[in-house]
Structures are given as structure tokens and as C-alpha cells.
Scaffold this motif. Structure first.
Motif, mmCIF file in Angstrom:
data_model
loop_
_atom_site.group_PDB
_atom_site.id
_atom_site.type_symbol
_atom_site.label_atom_id
_atom_site.label_comp_id
_atom_site.label_asym_id
_atom_site.label_seq_id
_atom_site.Cartn_x
_atom_site.Cartn_y
_atom_site.Cartn_z
ATOM 1 N N GLY A 15 0.796 -1.218 0.000
ATOM 2 C CA GLY A 15 0.000 0.000 0.000
ATOM 3 C C GLY A 15 0.826 1.264 0.000
ATOM 4 O O GLY A 15 0.295 2.356 -0.225
ATOM 5 N N GLY A 16 2.123 1.127 0.252
ATOM 6 C CA GLY A 16 2.998 2.277 0.302
ATOM 7 C C GLY A 16 3.471 2.715 -1.069
ATOM 8 O O GLY A 16 3.037 2.189 -2.104
ATOM 9 N N SER A 17 4.381 3.698 -1.058
ATOM 10 C CA SER A 17 4.868 4.290 -2.306
ATOM 11 C C SER A 17 6.384 4.406 -2.285
ATOM 12 O O SER A 17 7.003 4.520 -1.222
ATOM 13 N N LEU A 18 6.955 4.379 -3.459
ATOM 14 C CA LEU A 18 8.368 4.659 -3.678
ATOM 15 C C LEU A 18 8.507 5.405 -4.988
ATOM 16 O O LEU A 18 7.683 5.228 -5.902
ATOM 17 N N ARG A 19 9.560 6.201 -5.092
ATOM 18 C CA ARG A 19 9.881 6.826 -6.374
ATOM 19 C C ARG A 19 11.303 6.452 -6.751
ATOM 20 O O ARG A 19 12.254 6.760 -6.028
ATOM 21 N N LEU A 20 11.416 5.803 -7.889
ATOM 22 C CA LEU A 20 12.713 5.447 -8.433
ATOM 23 C C LEU A 20 13.199 6.550 -9.367
ATOM 24 O O LEU A 20 12.404 7.169 -10.069
ATOM 25 N N SER A 21 14.502 6.758 -9.352
ATOM 26 C CA SER A 21 15.123 7.717 -10.260
ATOM 27 C C SER A 21 16.219 7.023 -11.036
ATOM 28 O O SER A 21 16.850 6.086 -10.543
ATOM 29 N N CYS A 22 16.465 7.506 -12.224
ATOM 30 C CA CYS A 22 17.544 6.971 -13.056
ATOM 31 C C CYS A 22 18.207 8.145 -13.753
ATOM 32 O O CYS A 22 17.576 8.828 -14.568
ATOM 33 N N VAL A 23 19.454 8.385 -13.419
ATOM 34 C CA VAL A 23 20.219 9.463 -14.041
ATOM 35 C C VAL A 23 21.070 8.881 -15.156
ATOM 36 O O VAL A 23 21.761 7.864 -14.962
ATOM 37 N N VAL A 24 21.039 9.539 -16.293
ATOM 38 C CA VAL A 24 21.730 9.041 -17.480
ATOM 39 C C VAL A 24 22.829 10.011 -17.875
ATOM 40 O O VAL A 24 22.581 11.218 -18.000
ATOM 41 N N SER A 25 24.028 9.499 -18.073
ATOM 42 C CA SER A 25 25.123 10.352 -18.524
ATOM 43 C C SER A 25 25.035 10.543 -20.029
ATOM 44 O O SER A 25 24.411 9.758 -20.734
ATOM 45 N N GLY A 26 25.655 11.593 -20.517
ATOM 46 C CA GLY A 26 25.672 11.805 -21.950
ATOM 47 C C GLY A 26 24.754 12.940 -22.375
ATOM 48 O O GLY A 26 23.821 13.306 -21.665
ATOM 49 N N ARG A 27 25.017 13.461 -23.566
ATOM 50 C CA ARG A 27 24.296 14.638 -24.041
ATOM 51 C C ARG A 27 23.117 14.303 -24.933
ATOM 52 O O ARG A 27 22.456 15.202 -25.430
ATOM 53 N N THR A 28 22.853 13.019 -25.151
ATOM 54 C CA THR A 28 21.769 12.650 -26.056
ATOM 55 C C THR A 28 20.599 12.029 -25.316
ATOM 56 O O THR A 28 19.778 11.352 -25.919
#
Length: 125
Positions: A15-28
Motif C-alpha cells: 500500500g505504500g509508495s516509492l519513487r525510483l530515479s535513473c540518471v543518465v550520462s551523456g548529451r543525447t
């Protein structure tokens, strides 16, 4: 070289929540379709959600539709997965991935070109 780094996983009650993040290197980053996949022990890597480079088109697996929301911030080279109403069956390692194809959203993990290392999500009952 494109590198993807996920964060935000953890242990949460049903019933709970999470937020995943994904950081991507590069200029494209802005041209990639970004996807989230998950893999439970002994199971295949399953599609969860994807978003086109412009952010205008999104797609979800039926199992998460209405509970998860994918978004991206191209200025920050980051894609997010907001997960609400989590269930024990959502327990898995979650991976983000980048697909250089821009015309379609792929749901097969084989179509994606770059992958993060994964982040564990555990939902207790």
C-alpha cells in the motif's frame, strides 16, 4: 559511453509508495526512449513502463497501470518511476534502460541498448 544509475529502491509495506530515479550520462538523453523493467528471482526480466524522448507518449504493463507513473526531466537527464499502492508481487530488482530507437516503444528488454545496475524494491505484506 552512456551510463545509467538507478536509486530510490527500498523496503516498503504493502500500500505504500516509492519513487525510483535513473540518471543518465551523456548529451543525447533527450532522444532516447527510456524504460523500466523488473526482475524477480528465478523469473524473466519484465517490462514495466516506458516513455518516449519527448515525454509525450507513455506505456505501462497491465499489472502496474493506474498505480505507477513514468516521467522524465530532460534538463536533468533523469527518468522517474512513481510507484503507488505497492503490492508484494511488485517485489523485484528494478532496472532502467535506454533505447536508441525513437519511432516506437519497445516492451522487450532485448531492444534496449543501455542498462543500469538495478535497484531492489521489496514490498512486505
Amino acid at each position: 559511453q552512456v551510463q545509467l544509475v538507478e536509486s530510490g529502491g527500498g523496503l516498503v509495506q504493502a500500500g505504500g509508495s516509492l519513487r525510483l530515479s535513473c540518471v543518465v550520462s551523456g548529451r543525447t538523453f533527450g532522444v532516447y526512449t527510456m524504460g523500466w523493467f523488473r526482475q524477480a528471482p528465478g523469473k524473466e526480466r519484465d517490462f514495466v513502463s516506458a516513455i518516449r524522448g519527448s515525454g509525450g507518449s507513455t506505456y505501462y504493463a497491465d499489472s502496474v497501470k493506474g498505480r505507477f507513473t513514468i516521467s522524465r526531466d530532460n534538463a536533468k537527464n533523469t527518468v522517474y518511476l512513481q510507484m503507488n499502492s505497492l503490492k508484494p508481487e511488485d517485489t523485484a530488482v528494478y532496472y532502467c534502460a535506454a533505447d536508441k530507437a525513437i519511432a516506437v516503444i519497445h516492451t522487450s528488454h532485448r531492444a534496449y541498448d543501455y542498462w543500469g545496475q538495478g535497484t531492489q524494491v521489496t514490498v512486505s505484506s
